[in-house]
Design a protein around this motif. Structure first.
Motif, PDB file in Angstrom:
ATOM      1  N   MET A 171       0.816  -1.203   0.000  1.00 17.65           N
ATOM      2  CA  MET A 171       0.000   0.000   0.000  1.00 17.65           C
ATOM      3  C   MET A 171       0.852   1.256   0.000  1.00 17.65           C
ATOM      4  SD  MET A 171      -3.572  -0.067   1.118  1.00 17.65           S
ATOM      5  CE  MET A 171      -4.644  -1.223   1.861  1.00 17.65           C
ATOM      6  N   ASP A 172       2.157   1.137  -0.222  1.00 13.23           N
ATOM      7  CA  ASP A 172       3.013   2.311  -0.260  1.00 13.23           C
ATOM      8  C   ASP A 172       2.605   3.289  -1.344  1.00 13.23           C
ATOM      9  OD1 ASP A 172       4.497   1.620   1.899  1.00 13.23           O
ATOM     10  OD2 ASP A 172       6.125   0.715   0.747  1.00 13.23           O
ATOM     11  N   TYR A 173       2.008   2.788  -2.420  1.00 13.29           N
ATOM     12  CA  TYR A 173       1.611   3.667  -3.507  1.00 13.29           C
ATOM     13  C   TYR A 173       0.485   4.620  -3.092  1.00 13.29           C
ATOM     14  CZ  TYR A 173      -2.386   0.568  -4.236  1.00 13.29           C
ATOM     15  OH  TYR A 173      -3.535  -0.151  -4.077  1.00 13.29           O
ATOM     16  N   LEU A 174      -0.097   4.393  -1.957  1.00 18.23           N
ATOM     17  CA  LEU A 174      -1.150   5.285  -1.476  1.00 18.23           C
ATOM     18  C   LEU A 174      -0.615   6.395  -0.580  1.00 18.23           C
ATOM     19  CD1 LEU A 174      -3.950   2.674  -0.778  1.00 18.23           C
ATOM     20  CD2 LEU A 174      -3.747   4.225  -2.711  1.00 18.23           C
ATOM     21  N   HIS A 175       0.705   6.420  -0.348  1.00 21.32           N
ATOM     22  CA  HIS A 175       1.289   7.498   0.439  1.00 21.32           C
ATOM     23  C   HIS A 175       1.530   8.709  -0.457  1.00 21.32           C
ATOM     24  CE1 HIS A 175       1.886   4.626   3.659  1.00 21.32           C
ATOM     25  NE2 HIS A 175       2.093   5.673   4.422  1.00 21.32           N
ATOM     26  N   PHE A 176       1.318   9.896   0.104  1.00 18.99           N
ATOM     27  CA  PHE A 176       1.557  11.132  -0.622  1.00 18.99           C
ATOM     28  C   PHE A 176       3.054  11.398  -0.706  1.00 18.99           C
ATOM     29  CE2 PHE A 176      -2.681  12.783   1.266  1.00 18.99           C
ATOM     30  CZ  PHE A 176      -3.400  12.136   0.280  1.00 18.99           C
ATOM     31  N   PHE A 177       3.477  12.061  -1.771  1.00 20.92           N
ATOM     32  CA  PHE A 177       4.869  12.444  -1.926  1.00 20.92           C
ATOM     33  C   PHE A 177       5.295  13.373  -0.790  1.00 20.92           C
ATOM     34  CE2 PHE A 177       8.160  15.220  -3.829  1.00 20.92           C
ATOM     35  CZ  PHE A 177       9.126  14.254  -4.042  1.00 20.92           C
ATOM     36  N   SER A 178       4.408  14.293  -0.416  1.00 20.31           N
ATOM     37  CA  SER A 178       4.639  15.140   0.756  1.00 20.31           C
ATOM     38  C   SER A 178       3.307  15.273   1.491  1.00 20.31           C
ATOM     39  CB  SER A 178       5.189  16.510   0.365  1.00 20.31           C
ATOM     40  OG  SER A 178       4.280  17.198  -0.455  1.00 20.31           O
TER      41      SER A 178
ATOM     42  N   LEU B 298     -13.452  13.502  -1.762  1.00 26.70           N
ATOM     43  CA  LEU B 298     -13.853  12.152  -1.371  1.00 26.70           C
ATOM     44  C   LEU B 298     -13.829  11.209  -2.576  1.00 26.70           C
ATOM     45  CD1 LEU B 298     -14.957  10.525   1.116  1.00 26.70           C
ATOM     46  CD2 LEU B 298     -17.224  10.947   0.145  1.00 26.70           C
ATOM     47  N   ASN B 299     -14.375  11.664  -3.698  1.00 24.55           N
ATOM     48  CA  ASN B 299     -14.399  10.835  -4.908  1.00 24.55           C
ATOM     49  C   ASN B 299     -12.990  10.534  -5.411  1.00 24.55           C
ATOM     50  OD1 ASN B 299     -17.187  10.751  -4.877  1.00 24.55           O
ATOM     51  ND2 ASN B 299     -17.435  12.401  -6.363  1.00 24.55           N
ATOM     52  N   CYS B 300     -12.108  11.529  -5.358  1.00 25.26           N
ATOM     53  CA  CYS B 300     -10.731  11.322  -5.812  1.00 25.26           C
ATOM     54  C   CYS B 300      -9.997  10.341  -4.897  1.00 25.26           C
ATOM     55  CB  CYS B 300      -9.988  12.652  -5.885  1.00 25.26           C
ATOM     56  SG  CYS B 300     -10.535  13.689  -7.260  1.00 25.26           S
TER      57      CYS B 300
ATOM     58  N   ALA C 105      -8.519   6.707  -5.940  1.00 22.65           N
ATOM     59  CA  ALA C 105      -7.128   6.303  -5.682  1.00 22.65           C
ATOM     60  C   ALA C 105      -7.078   4.965  -4.944  1.00 22.65           C
ATOM     61  CB  ALA C 105      -6.397   7.390  -4.895  1.00 22.65           C
ATOM     62  N   LEU C 106      -7.975   4.783  -3.979  1.00 17.96           N
ATOM     63  CA  LEU C 106      -8.011   3.525  -3.242  1.00 17.96           C
ATOM     64  C   LEU C 106      -8.349   2.344  -4.144  1.00 17.96           C
ATOM     65  CD1 LEU C 106      -9.721   4.597   0.099  1.00 17.96           C
ATOM     66  CD2 LEU C 106      -7.353   3.852  -0.210  1.00 17.96           C
ATOM     67  N   SER C 107      -9.140   2.597  -5.174  1.00 18.52           N
ATOM     68  CA  SER C 107      -9.523   1.511  -6.081  1.00 18.52           C
ATOM     69  C   SER C 107      -8.580   1.395  -7.284  1.00 18.52           C
ATOM     70  CB  SER C 107     -10.967   1.697  -6.554  1.00 18.52           C
ATOM     71  OG  SER C 107     -11.077   2.853  -7.366  1.00 18.52           O
ATOM     72  N   GLY C 108      -7.519   2.207  -7.292  1.00 13.95           N
ATOM     73  CA  GLY C 108      -6.529   2.110  -8.356  1.00 13.95           C
ATOM     74  C   GLY C 108      -6.877   2.848  -9.630  1.00 13.95           C
ATOM     75  N   GLN C 109      -7.904   3.675  -9.608  1.00 16.27           N
ATOM     76  CA  GLN C 109      -8.330   4.408 -10.794  1.00 16.27           C
ATOM     77  C   GLN C 109      -7.687   5.786 -10.902  1.00 16.27           C
ATOM     78  OE1 GLN C 109     -12.514   4.312  -9.990  1.00 16.27           O
ATOM     79  NE2 GLN C 109     -12.812   2.501 -11.257  1.00 16.27           N
ATOM     80  N   MET C 110      -6.953   6.189  -9.885  1.00 10.27           N
ATOM     81  CA  MET C 110      -6.325   7.503  -9.847  1.00 10.27           C
ATOM     82  C   MET C 110      -5.065   7.381  -9.003  1.00 10.27           C
ATOM     83  SD  MET C 110      -8.077  11.025  -8.429  1.00 10.27           S
ATOM     84  CE  MET C 110      -9.126  11.254  -9.852  1.00 10.27           C
ATOM     85  N   SER C 111      -4.106   8.238  -9.250  1.00  8.23           N
ATOM     86  CA  SER C 111      -2.878   8.180  -8.461  1.00  8.23           C
ATOM     87  C   SER C 111      -3.084   8.838  -7.094  1.00  8.23           C
ATOM     88  CB  SER C 111      -1.734   8.882  -9.193  1.00  8.23           C
ATOM     89  OG  SER C 111      -1.907  10.288  -9.160  1.00  8.23           O
TER      90      SER C 111
END
Length: 100
Positions: A1-8, A49-51, A55-61
């Motif tokens: 789940m690291d891909y769900l962390h923000f860059f900052s 919320l939608n974004c 992101a959680l479902s892999g449809q957005m970064s």
């Protein structure tokens, strides 16, 4: 789940006397948004919320979700003043335009 962390992280400030809170992942942003008062959930809230959901479902970064969450925090005046400073490549005019 690291891909769900923000860059900052996105720093949230609830005002003087309260410590700033750092939101550093899509999951933390979702927790914050779900606690937001129902009566204050407008279009900017729904966008964030939608974004985050996308992101959680892999449809957005995660970074696209971060931008939406940052916009929500800015509009609701929760964004810490330090976060409102321009990042590399931005000019001050764009920051001032967002603050109006």
């Amino acid at each position: 789940m690291d891909y769900l962390h923000f860059f900052s992280p996105v720093r949230i400030s609830r005002g003087q006397g309260h410590p700033a809170e750092e939101i550093d992942s899509v999951a933390e942003a979702m927790v914050f948004l779900r606690k937001w008062p129902t009566g204050r959930r407008g279009p900017v809230y729904r966008c964030a919320l939608n974004c985050c959901s996308a992101a959680l479902s892999g449809q957005m970064s995660a970074e696209e979700a971060r931008k939406a969450f940052t916009g929500f925090a800015r509009i609701t005046r929760l964004l810490d003043d330090d976060m409102a400073l321009p990042m590399a490549g931005e000019n001050m005019a764009s920051v001032y335009a967002l603050r109006r």
